[in-house]
Each structure stands twice: as structure tokens, then as C-alpha cells.
Write a protein that holds these residues in place. Sequence first.
Motif, short mmCIF file in Angstrom:
data_model
loop_
_atom_site.label_atom_id
_atom_site.label_comp_id
_atom_site.label_asym_id
_atom_site.label_seq_id
_atom_site.Cartn_x
_atom_site.Cartn_y
_atom_site.Cartn_z
N GLY A 1 0.80 -1.22 0.00
CA GLY A 1 0.00 0.00 0.00
C GLY A 1 0.83 1.26 0.00
O GLY A 1 0.86 2.01 -0.99
N LEU A 2 1.54 1.51 1.08
CA LEU A 2 2.27 2.77 1.23
C LEU A 2 3.46 2.86 0.28
O LEU A 2 3.87 3.95 -0.10
CB LEU A 2 2.74 2.92 2.68
N ARG A 3 4.06 1.72 -0.11
CA ARG A 3 5.21 1.74 -1.01
C ARG A 3 4.80 1.79 -2.48
O ARG A 3 5.65 1.95 -3.34
CB ARG A 3 6.08 0.50 -0.75
N ASP A 4 3.53 1.62 -2.76
CA ASP A 4 3.01 1.70 -4.13
C ASP A 4 2.56 3.14 -4.37
O ASP A 4 1.61 3.62 -3.76
CB ASP A 4 1.86 0.71 -4.28
N LYS A 5 3.24 3.85 -5.26
CA LYS A 5 2.96 5.27 -5.46
C LYS A 5 1.53 5.51 -5.93
O LYS A 5 0.85 6.43 -5.46
CB LYS A 5 3.95 5.85 -6.48
N LYS A 6 1.09 4.70 -6.88
CA LYS A 6 -0.26 4.91 -7.41
C LYS A 6 -1.31 4.66 -6.33
O LYS A 6 -2.25 5.47 -6.15
CB LYS A 6 -0.49 3.97 -8.60
N PHE A 7 -1.17 3.59 -5.59
CA PHE A 7 -2.13 3.28 -4.54
C PHE A 7 -2.02 4.27 -3.38
O PHE A 7 -3.03 4.69 -2.81
CB PHE A 7 -1.90 1.85 -4.03
N LEU B 1 -4.85 6.62 -1.78
CA LEU B 1 -5.14 6.48 -0.36
C LEU B 1 -5.10 7.84 0.35
O LEU B 1 -5.98 8.16 1.16
CB LEU B 1 -4.14 5.52 0.29
N LYS B 2 -4.10 8.66 0.02
CA LYS B 2 -4.00 9.99 0.62
C LYS B 2 -5.22 10.84 0.28
O LYS B 2 -5.72 11.61 1.11
CB LYS B 2 -2.74 10.70 0.12
N HIS B 3 -5.70 10.68 -0.94
CA HIS B 3 -6.86 11.45 -1.38
C HIS B 3 -8.06 11.18 -0.49
O HIS B 3 -8.78 12.11 -0.09
CB HIS B 3 -7.18 11.11 -2.83
N TYR B 4 -8.29 9.90 -0.14
CA TYR B 4 -9.46 9.55 0.67
C TYR B 4 -9.20 9.76 2.16
O TYR B 4 -10.13 10.08 2.91
CB TYR B 4 -9.87 8.10 0.39
N VAL B 5 -7.95 9.58 2.59
CA VAL B 5 -7.64 9.82 4.00
C VAL B 5 -7.89 11.27 4.38
O VAL B 5 -8.43 11.57 5.45
CB VAL B 5 -6.18 9.42 4.31
N PHE B 6 -7.50 12.18 3.47
CA PHE B 6 -7.67 13.61 3.72
C PHE B 6 -8.95 14.15 3.09
O PHE B 6 -9.07 15.36 2.88
CB PHE B 6 -6.46 14.38 3.21
N CYS B 7 -9.88 13.25 2.81
CA CYS B 7 -11.21 13.64 2.31
C CYS B 7 -11.14 14.49 1.05
O CYS B 7 -11.94 15.42 0.86
CB CYS B 7 -12.01 14.36 3.39
N PHE C 1 -8.79 16.60 0.17
CA PHE C 1 -8.06 17.85 0.29
C PHE C 1 -6.57 17.67 0.04
O PHE C 1 -5.83 18.65 -0.04
CB PHE C 1 -8.26 18.47 1.68
N ALA C 2 -6.10 16.39 -0.02
CA ALA C 2 -4.68 16.17 -0.31
C ALA C 2 -4.39 16.54 -1.75
O ALA C 2 -5.24 16.46 -2.63
CB ALA C 2 -4.30 14.71 -0.06
N VAL C 3 -3.17 16.98 -1.99
CA VAL C 3 -2.76 17.34 -3.34
C VAL C 3 -2.44 16.07 -4.10
O VAL C 3 -1.35 15.50 -3.97
CB VAL C 3 -1.53 18.27 -3.32
N VAL C 4 -3.41 15.58 -4.85
CA VAL C 4 -3.24 14.34 -5.59
C VAL C 4 -3.60 14.59 -7.04
O VAL C 4 -4.64 15.17 -7.35
CB VAL C 4 -4.15 13.23 -5.02
N ASN C 5 -2.76 14.19 -7.91
CA ASN C 5 -3.01 14.32 -9.33
C ASN C 5 -3.86 13.15 -9.79
O ASN C 5 -3.37 12.03 -9.92
CB ASN C 5 -1.68 14.34 -10.10
N ARG C 6 -5.15 13.38 -9.98
CA ARG C 6 -6.05 12.28 -10.33
C ARG C 6 -5.69 11.65 -11.66
O ARG C 6 -5.88 10.46 -11.87
CB ARG C 6 -7.49 12.79 -10.37
N HIS C 7 -5.20 12.46 -12.56
CA HIS C 7 -4.80 11.92 -13.86
C HIS C 7 -3.69 10.89 -13.69
O HIS C 7 -3.70 9.83 -14.31
CB HIS C 7 -4.35 13.05 -14.77
N HIS D 1 -3.63 6.88 -14.76
CA HIS D 1 -2.89 6.50 -15.95
C HIS D 1 -1.40 6.26 -15.75
O HIS D 1 -0.74 5.83 -16.69
CB HIS D 1 -3.06 7.60 -17.02
N VAL D 2 -0.85 6.56 -14.56
CA VAL D 2 0.58 6.40 -14.41
C VAL D 2 0.96 4.94 -14.58
O VAL D 2 0.27 4.05 -14.11
CB VAL D 2 1.04 6.91 -13.02
N LYS D 3 2.03 4.68 -15.29
CA LYS D 3 2.50 3.32 -15.52
C LYS D 3 3.53 2.98 -14.44
O LYS D 3 4.49 3.70 -14.24
CB LYS D 3 3.14 3.19 -16.90
N THR D 4 3.30 1.87 -13.76
CA THR D 4 4.17 1.47 -12.66
C THR D 4 5.15 0.43 -13.11
O THR D 4 4.86 -0.38 -13.99
CB THR D 4 3.33 0.91 -11.49
#
Length: 325
Positions: A288-294, A298-304, A306-312, A316-319
Amino acid sequence: MLNLTESNNLSNTSLLSNLKPFNEKALVVQVLVGILLYVNGLMIFTFLKKNVFLEETRYILFAQTLFVDSSNMLFTCLTMTGIINQYAVHIIPCCIFCTVMSVLNICTPVTLVAMCLERYVAICMPLRHSSISTPKNTFIGLLVIWAVSFVLPLFVLIVFLVYASPVVLQSYVVCSLEVMLRVNWLADTRAASLQIIFIIMFCIVISTYIKIVAAARSATSQNKKSSKGLRTVILHGIQLFLCMLQFIVPYIEMPVWKVNLVVFVNVKYSNYILFIISPRCLSPLIYGLRDKKFCNALKHYVFCGFAVVNRHKIQHVKTIPLEVY
């Protein structure tokens, strides 16, 4: 029939009555389990909210690991609390409860082995990964995992019900898996079967991880980012080792259970912390925490939101297979 007599029951009852509740130990267990259930719940929610995670095999297996770990910790926490506080329940619900708990205990390491094989395909056979890790094959893999996990616990339950006398089936006991293992040959068969499963999984893990680590080291010389993948592999190996060690626990607990119930409670408590809680603390970290995409999702939902998360990027990011597990 089971080798149970009224004198044995009275003896066990007197021993149990001499046990003092370990309230501090129960509180520690409940706090640890509560924290892990909260973290796992957030990760399961994140998994269900993003369709991109529902389409990839490694995230599906990760979600199953979170679900199995959460259920297992909840069941084992209830059992441990009952043992520490000497709560007596009817033996039939206890047997069903312990059977489900046994299924979950086996399902976790089997799922981790499946994740290991999935990473083996992704790293060592990248060109075939997309054709092998299809939704259909993932569904079949999940069925196989649950089928393997059900075989031994269901066998133990059926044999116990066949051999148990009507008096035993109407009794009340402090719920523990050992209640079903009073027949010596059944306990020995279960322990031997767990050892066979341990050996099979050990061989699979060793054979695949030798190749995975070799590939990771080769990639590390070309790409510094792949060093994170190598650390992930090592952490995953530690988790698998701790999970598989729980299969030798019956050899430790059964002799103690037959001799001294006070020592049995302490041994079972230590084994619970070491072999149940510890490896399951690694799942959120490794997958979870070591997977950048996940982690971004996770940060997006933890901070409701308000976290700075690039939804794009989340979508679409390739891991890199070695970086993400």
C-alpha cells in the motif's frame, strides 16, 4: 469415540478456574487489532473506489490479502480474548468459528504465494504477463486459493463431528482450535498436513525468489529506482516466512495445552503477536504505502479529497513491476 471422561472435564475446569484474566494482554491485542483494522479498512475502501485497481491482478490479490488479514485478526482477537477471560461457549459454534479461522490462517500465506508467482511472471516474463494475468485467470486463481484453504479445516471439522460423542457435542468449552484436536491421530494428521503445505510453499517461494532477486539485482545496476523493488522483494520474503512459521505452531501449543493451561495461554498469546499480528503489519507497508499509485489514491481519501493528488496520474501512471507490489 473421543477419549474424554468426566474426570478429565472436571480437571480441565479446575485448571481453567485457576487462570487469572490477563486484562492488560487483552487490551494490547485489541488496540493493535483496532489500528490494523482501521488501516486495512481505508485501503479496502480505496481499492473499491478506483476502477483501475479492480482491473489489475496484483491489486486484486492485495485486496484479498487485506480482507483475509482483517477477518483473521478479528476472529483470532475474539478467540484470544475468550481464552484470556475464560468465556465458555457451546462447542458446536466454537468448532464452526475455529474452522473459519483455520481457513483464514491458511488463506493468507497461500495468497502471498500467489502474489509471489504473479510478480515472478511480471518480472521474469514481462511479455507474457498481460496474457497470463487476465480477469478470468485471476478469478480461477482466487477459486484455487480458497479451495486449497478449505480442504484441511473442513476435514478436521468433519472428523471431529464424526468421532465426538453426544455428551461432548452438548458441552460448553473455552473456545480454541485445540478443542477439536483431542483425538491424537487427528492432531498429528493436521500438523503433518500443515508441514506438507509449508514445504510446498517454501519450495515455490525459494525457486521463484531466486529468479526475482536475480532480476532485481540486474535491473538495479541499470536503474536506481529498481533498488526499491529489491527491498520490496526482501520484505515480502520476510512476511511469507513469518506467515508460514504459523504452520509449526501446533507442535508448540498442543503439548503445552495438555500439560499446563496457564502456560498455554501465555504461549498462545506470544504466538499470536509473533505469527498473526507481525506479518499482517507488513501488508499495508509493502503493498500500500510503497506503491505510489495506490498511496496517492489512499491519501486522497484519508484527507477527504483535500490532499494534493493528481487524479490523472492515479488513473494513468505506468508502474514498474519491481517497484510496485
